[in-house]
Structures are given as structure tokens and as C-alpha cells.
Motif scaffolding. Sequence first.
Motif, PDB file in Angstrom:
ATOM      1  N   GLN A   1       5.541  12.306  -1.794  1.00 45.41           N
ATOM      2  CA  GLN A   1       5.421  13.252  -0.486  1.00 45.41           C
ATOM      3  C   GLN A   1       6.194  12.700   0.724  1.00 45.41           C
ATOM      4  O   GLN A   1       6.586  13.033   1.126  1.00 45.41           O
ATOM      5  CB  GLN A   1       4.126  13.590  -0.038  1.00 45.41           C
ATOM      6  N   GLY A   2       6.231  11.031   0.579  1.00 43.46           N
ATOM      7  CA  GLY A   2       6.970  10.331   1.349  1.00 43.46           C
ATOM      8  C   GLY A   2       6.530  10.189   2.737  1.00 43.46           C
ATOM      9  O   GLY A   2       7.186   9.874   3.707  1.00 43.46           O
ATOM     10  N   CYS A   3       5.249  10.866   3.205  1.00 41.96           N
ATOM     11  CA  CYS A   3       4.837  11.011   4.356  1.00 41.96           C
ATOM     12  C   CYS A   3       3.963   9.736   4.840  1.00 41.96           C
ATOM     13  O   CYS A   3       3.769   9.182   5.975  1.00 41.96           O
ATOM     14  CB  CYS A   3       3.749  11.940   4.754  1.00 41.96           C
ATOM     15  N   THR A   4       3.906   8.837   3.917  1.00 42.89           N
ATOM     16  CA  THR A   4       3.221   7.570   4.044  1.00 42.89           C
ATOM     17  C   THR A   4       4.132   6.387   3.449  1.00 42.89           C
ATOM     18  O   THR A   4       4.561   6.628   2.545  1.00 42.89           O
ATOM     19  CB  THR A   4       1.793   7.224   3.388  1.00 42.89           C
ATOM     20  N   LEU A   5       4.266   5.318   4.312  1.00 38.95           N
ATOM     21  CA  LEU A   5       5.083   4.246   3.838  1.00 38.95           C
ATOM     22  C   LEU A   5       4.256   2.829   3.590  1.00 38.95           C
ATOM     23  O   LEU A   5       3.352   2.919   4.469  1.00 38.95           O
ATOM     24  CB  LEU A   5       6.279   3.883   5.000  1.00 38.95           C
ATOM     25  N   LEU A   6       4.954   2.151   3.055  1.00 42.18           N
ATOM     26  CA  LEU A   6       4.349   0.601   2.854  1.00 42.18           C
ATOM     27  C   LEU A   6       5.303  -0.318   3.172  1.00 42.18           C
ATOM     28  O   LEU A   6       6.524  -0.217   2.801  1.00 42.18           O
ATOM     29  CB  LEU A   6       3.803   0.630   1.548  1.00 42.18           C
ATOM     30  N   PHE A   7       4.946  -0.932   4.378  1.00 45.65           N
ATOM     31  CA  PHE A   7       5.939  -2.146   4.999  1.00 45.65           C
ATOM     32  C   PHE A   7       5.492  -3.471   4.314  1.00 45.65           C
ATOM     33  O   PHE A   7       4.350  -3.528   4.801  1.00 45.65           O
ATOM     34  CB  PHE A   7       5.835  -2.093   6.469  1.00 45.65           C
ATOM     35  N   THR A   8       6.114  -4.286   3.724  1.00 47.56           N
ATOM     36  CA  THR A   8       6.058  -5.536   3.491  1.00 47.56           C
ATOM     37  C   THR A   8       6.473  -6.660   4.501  1.00 47.56           C
ATOM     38  O   THR A   8       7.789  -6.381   4.667  1.00 47.56           O
ATOM     39  CB  THR A   8       6.567  -6.009   1.933  1.00 47.56           C
ATOM     40  N   VAL A   9       5.577  -7.421   5.117  1.00 52.40           N
ATOM     41  CA  VAL A   9       6.279  -7.991   6.089  1.00 52.40           C
ATOM     42  C   VAL A   9       5.835  -9.556   5.730  1.00 52.40           C
ATOM     43  O   VAL A   9       4.607 -10.176   5.505  1.00 52.40           O
ATOM     44  CB  VAL A   9       5.050  -7.773   7.372  1.00 52.40           C
ATOM     45  N   ASP A  10       6.810 -10.439   5.882  1.00 49.26           N
ATOM     46  CA  ASP A  10       6.444 -11.908   5.631  1.00 49.26           C
ATOM     47  C   ASP A  10       6.323 -12.737   6.936  1.00 49.26           C
ATOM     48  O   ASP A  10       7.468 -12.393   7.779  1.00 49.26           O
ATOM     49  CB  ASP A  10       7.983 -12.415   4.844  1.00 49.26           C
ATOM     50  N   GLY A  11       5.195 -13.246   7.378  1.00 46.28           N
ATOM     51  CA  GLY A  11       5.031 -13.989   8.452  1.00 46.28           C
ATOM     52  C   GLY A  11       5.474 -15.239   8.334  1.00 46.28           C
ATOM     53  O   GLY A  11       6.245 -15.986   7.371  1.00 46.28           O
ATOM     54  N   ASN A  12       4.976 -16.061   9.247  1.00 45.65           N
ATOM     55  CA  ASN A  12       5.237 -17.547   9.303  1.00 45.65           C
ATOM     56  C   ASN A  12       4.581 -18.178   8.152  1.00 45.65           C
ATOM     57  O   ASN A  12       3.390 -17.684   7.701  1.00 45.65           O
ATOM     58  CB  ASN A  12       4.893 -18.225  10.536  1.00 45.65           C
TER      59      ASN A  12
END
Length: 163
Positions: free
Chosen positions: A25-36
Motif C-alpha cells: 500500500q505504501g502509506c507507511t514507511l520505515l526509516f532506518t536511522v544511524d545515530g552517534n
Amino acid sequence: MNFQPFTGTVTNIQNFGSSVNGEDQGCTLLFTVDGNRDEIVNFVVTPHTYFVENETIKRGDRITGFYDADAPVPFIYPPQYEAWVIAKATNEYFVKVDYFNHELLSQDGSLRLNIGPQTEILLENAQQFRGRIANRYLIVLYGPTTRSIPAQTTPYQVIVLCI
């Protein structure tokens, strides 16, 4: 709610969630975030996630995601949080998402707001807010602060979260 920030660089963006008849459906995304220090977090980004300044996020962008630290989360690695607010890194202002009491002091006690004549107060849909901002969850865009405890600032913009 107990909003907490996580700052890092977006390393991946992908569709997330269910499909209908085998079609994503593409309405929800997953952002992978690399922190410190190589800390990694996955943010679930829904159509209800508020993007500060309506920024479009892409891989390589530095962001801060705000999530409810008291919400239940799956016991997986990397941790996966629903993002309530996403702010792209900028040198123009700082962003704080928190509950501000009757004195406009943040729930964590670190920031007090002094609303000035130039402070823009809006709803999430960019319309002018006409009520009282005290005792509400707010997204605050601000610049310089005092060195006092708590720090004080006259924000550039306040967005009222009607939650």
C-alpha cells in the motif's frame, strides 16, 4: 505521552506494513536511522507523522525523530518506534516536542517559553491557532536561549498538537 528525541542519519527508507491482494500500500514507511556511536533505530512513519517545515526526507539526511517513550514497542533489534514528529537537521533553529504546562514550562523542566509578538502559533495543518497554548503538547521551533535553569526562549514558531 513522554516524547523523546533520537538524532541520526537516515540510512534506508522502505515501505512498511500490510499489503492488499499482494500489493504494497505504501502509506507507511520505515526509516532506518544511524545515530552517534552506531546506535540504530527504525522509525515507523505513518500518514499522521508531522514533518517540521514539510521537509521531504531522503537517504543521507540528518534528522531527529520524536517518539512516545511510554508506548509499547516490539522487543526486536534495532528498536522500532512510531515517529510522531520528524525534523530535518538545520542550523536555523532547534526543535523541542513536549507538554508545556500553565507556565509554558516543558514537562522535562528544561525549557520555558516566552511568547512574543513575532511568534507564529499554528495548528498541524498550518492554520492559525486561536486558543491558549498552555497545558498542551507543542512542537517548538526556537533559536537562542538564556543560560538559566530552565533555559528560556522566545520561539519562532509553535505548532499545537491536538492529541
